[in-house]
Enzyme design. Structure first.
Site, mmCIF file in Angstrom:
data_model
loop_
_atom_site.group_PDB
_atom_site.id
_atom_site.type_symbol
_atom_site.label_atom_id
_atom_site.label_comp_id
_atom_site.label_asym_id
_atom_site.label_seq_id
_atom_site.Cartn_x
_atom_site.Cartn_y
_atom_site.Cartn_z
ATOM 1 N N THR A 1 0.637 -0.965 0.043
ATOM 2 C CA THR A 1 -0.054 0.043 -0.165
ATOM 3 C C THR A 1 1.092 1.300 0.032
ATOM 4 O OG1 THR A 1 -1.370 -1.387 1.465
ATOM 5 C CG2 THR A 1 -1.812 1.009 1.485
ATOM 6 N N THR B 1 -3.631 0.737 -2.779
ATOM 7 C CA THR B 1 -3.030 -0.320 -2.489
ATOM 8 C C THR B 1 -3.251 -1.746 -3.594
ATOM 9 O OG1 THR B 1 -2.719 -2.169 -0.771
ATOM 10 C CG2 THR B 1 -5.013 -1.390 -1.211
ATOM 11 N N ASP C 1 -7.965 -9.857 1.405
ATOM 12 C CA ASP C 1 -8.525 -8.946 2.856
ATOM 13 C C ASP C 1 -9.904 -9.396 3.020
ATOM 14 O OD1 ASP C 1 -6.454 -7.622 3.284
ATOM 15 O OD2 ASP C 1 -6.979 -5.681 2.557
ATOM 16 N N GLY D 1 -0.637 -2.704 5.976
ATOM 17 C CA GLY D 1 -1.743 -3.750 6.214
ATOM 18 C C GLY D 1 -2.483 -3.504 7.557
HETATM 19 N N1 GLY Z 1 -4.612 -4.201 1.488
HETATM 20 C C1 GLY Z 1 -4.373 -3.380 2.741
HETATM 21 C C2 GLY Z 1 -5.631 -2.707 3.157
HETATM 22 O O1 GLY Z 1 -6.524 -2.511 2.583
HETATM 23 O O2 GLY Z 1 -5.899 -2.727 4.392
#
Ligand code: GLY
Length: 562
Positions: free
Chosen positions: A371, A389, A413, A464
């Site tokens: 991200t 991201t 996710d 993350g």
């Molecule tokens: N991919 C990381 C987030 O959206 O939290």
């Protein structure tokens, strides 16, 4: 006479060029802080041409696709928090969506286990990209300069190339020729001679330039319709993916109300669901207000304990309640954001011992870390906090050579196994199960703190699940501990996310005595090298001055202003 250097001078020079010291950049009119200085400069050039913060954000985002492809993207998704000069705040949600053919059990084998890491690897892991739609929608509504002028710098950067840095080169060596299934990575960083472009040489991306040119000419239709959409569908079909032209055509970004909180008189605006970031941030800031954190010494045992216990609670609530608002209309956001809720949550916190995270309840793995965040301010007082991201570093590491960009692996996710929550951190709660056209829960926390209706701090980070906590601690450092923005960004960070039940801390930045005291209280501590890559801007209204800082852990990042 030739200059001569003493050993000490040479040692000093070596130190100077080997380690980036952290520092601040000042500007009176406007500023961009991003993960690549070239992209920051692209944004500032747009501001100088009379563009506003939205224009600069669009140009910076496209430039990052070229210069910071690890996370800068057109193949992923993200969020914008936008504070207008009149003090009103809005947000744009361009989070990826599950394809129409997705289902809650799509990643499972016949025994109900995740098959071949398929929620992170291979084309089933790809969510329908949202970035181009989000940037286009934000520009249509609030931009000043023509769209084509904003995409142009990225087209030029891809076509004419830019100088390969050591940071990017090191990543290129790591990412090339790893696994043949990561098709696009095999040649991604190579020049015409078939070798990885070396630091100091010019890296060109002709296929990406063509794709960006199509977007420059046709706006969102240049990505979601026409030959680019056709090539996405063909590539997916040929390689086991399920995204079709129908998915692309149906994709819409959404303008949403921000979540809002207060802390000691400051207003905090952040991203609502489908990001969990804003809700968790405000819940933790409310808990810190209850704890009167400014009176607790920074980095002391009491500080780490309080901050970790706030994180534990916010992440448990995140896992229990949050998901895509279009699929979870009854999320108790008002309650989670309220001061009364924080008061009740604070009453369950014992200052002498660690609480216990019950694996029979909720939690979540650390998740992806690629991200990227950037912050923008303009001369009229508009501010943008944007995080977008690909999920993991270089996303799913697959993509069509004809298109020249990498797809996300954001489907990771979602909660992959319905009903299964484990001590190691996998969650199975309902709000974030896969469903067609659903947005996966995010942790991205683009945030704007305002004072007297004007932007005071613009901040965000990749990382993350750690995003929520690194943004939280940076906001706390500025608001409660009065740190200047570069110090706030660099200061020691910890991360706790309910499950697994442990505190991650930045190695060498927490004293052994404090660690021992925390362990005696029942905490488990695990060192890590670094938490967060924060990009922040503060505004000093009395001096009418912007101050920006990029996290020193960003290889090519930097603030640019004018
Ligand atoms: N991919 C990381 C987030 O959206 O939290």
């Amino acid at each position: 006479m030739k200059p001569t250097f003493t050993t000490l001078q040479i040692a000093f020079l070596f130190l100077f060029i080997s380690f980036k010291s952290f520092s601040q950049t000042y500007a009176e009119n406007g500023m961009v802080v991003s993960d690549h200085v070239i992209a920051s400069q692209v944004g500032v050039d747009i501001l100088k041409k009379g563009g506003n913060a939205i224009d600069a954000a669009v140009a910076t985002a496209f430039a990052l696709e070229v210069t910071h492809p690890e996370a800068g993207n057109i193949g992923g998704g993200g969020f914008i928090v936008f504070m207008k000069s009149d003090g009103n705040v809005t947000t744009f949600d361009f989070r990826e969506k599950a394809p129409l053919a997705a289902s809650p059990t799509m990643f499972l084998d016949e025994n109900g286990k995740i098959k071949d890491n398929s929620n992170h690897q291979g084309l089933l892991a790809v969510g329908v990209p949202g970035t181009v739609a989000g940037l286009y929608q934000a520009h249509q509504k609030y931009g000043k300069l023509p769209w084509a002028d904003l995409v142009k710098p990225a087209v030029e950067l891809a076509k004419k190339g830019f100088t390969m840095s050591w940071g990017l080169y090191n990543a290129a060596v790591r990412m090339t020729d790893r696994d043949p299934s990561e098709d696009i990575m095999q040649n991604y960083f190579k020049g015409k001679d078939g070798k990885i472009v070396k630091p100091g040489e010019t890296w060109k991306q002709p296929a990406l330039a063509k794709t960006l040119k199509e977007i420059q000419k046709h706006g969102r239709n240049g990505f979601y319709k026409g030959w680019v959409a056709q090539e996405i569908e063909d590539y997916m079909k040929a390689n086991g993916g399920i995204i079709t032209k129908a998915d692309l055509e149906k994709y819409e970004a959404v303008e949403r109300e921000p979540v809002k909180g207060t802390f000691n008189g400051y207003e905090i605006y952040s991203m609502p669901p489908p990001s969990s970031g804003g809700v968790a941030l405000i819940e933790m800031m409310n808990l810190m207000e209850q704890a009167n954190i400014a009176k607790v010494e920074f980095n002391s045992t009491a500080y780490v304990h309080l901050v970790a216990e706030a994180m534990r609670r916010a992440f448990a609530d995140r896992a229990e309640h949050l998901g895509d608002p279009d699929f979870n209309p009854d999320m108790p956001l008002d309650r989670l954001l309220s001061k009364e809720f924080a008061k009740k949550r604070f009453e369950t916190l014992d200052m002498t011992k660690a609480s216990i995270s019950d694996p029979a309840q909720f939690g979540h793995p650390y998740g992806g870390d690629n991200t990227t965040h950037f912050s923008v301010v303009d001369k009229d007082g508009n501010a943008i906090s944007m995080t977008y991201t690909l999920e993991n570093s270089y996303g799913v590491k697959m993509g069509s050579d004809k298109l020249g960009f990498i797809f996300n692996n954001e489907m990771g996710d979602f909660n992959p196994v319905p009903g299964e929550t484990t001590a190691t951190g996998q969650i199975g709660s309902n709000p974030n199960l896969v469903a067609p056209e659903k947005r996966m829960l995010s942790s991205m926390t683009p945030t704007i703190v305002a004072k007297d209706g004007k932007p005071y701090l613009v901040i965000g980070s990749p990382g993350g699940r750690t995003i929520i906590n690194t943004v939280f601690q940076t906001v706390l450092n500025v608001l409660a501990y009065d740190m200047r923005v570069d110090r706030a960004i660099e200061a020691m960070k910890i991360h706790h996310q309910w499950l697994p039940d442990r505190i991650l801390y930045e190695r060498n930045l927490l004293s052994p005595d404090t660690r021992e005291a925390l362990e005696k209280m029942g905490h488990t501590l695990t060192p890590t090298t670094n938490l967060g890559v924060l990009m922040g801007i503060t505004y000093d209204a009395s001096k009418k001055l912007y101050t920006g800082a990029a996290d020193s852990s960003s290889e090519d990042g930097g603030a640019r202003g004018y």
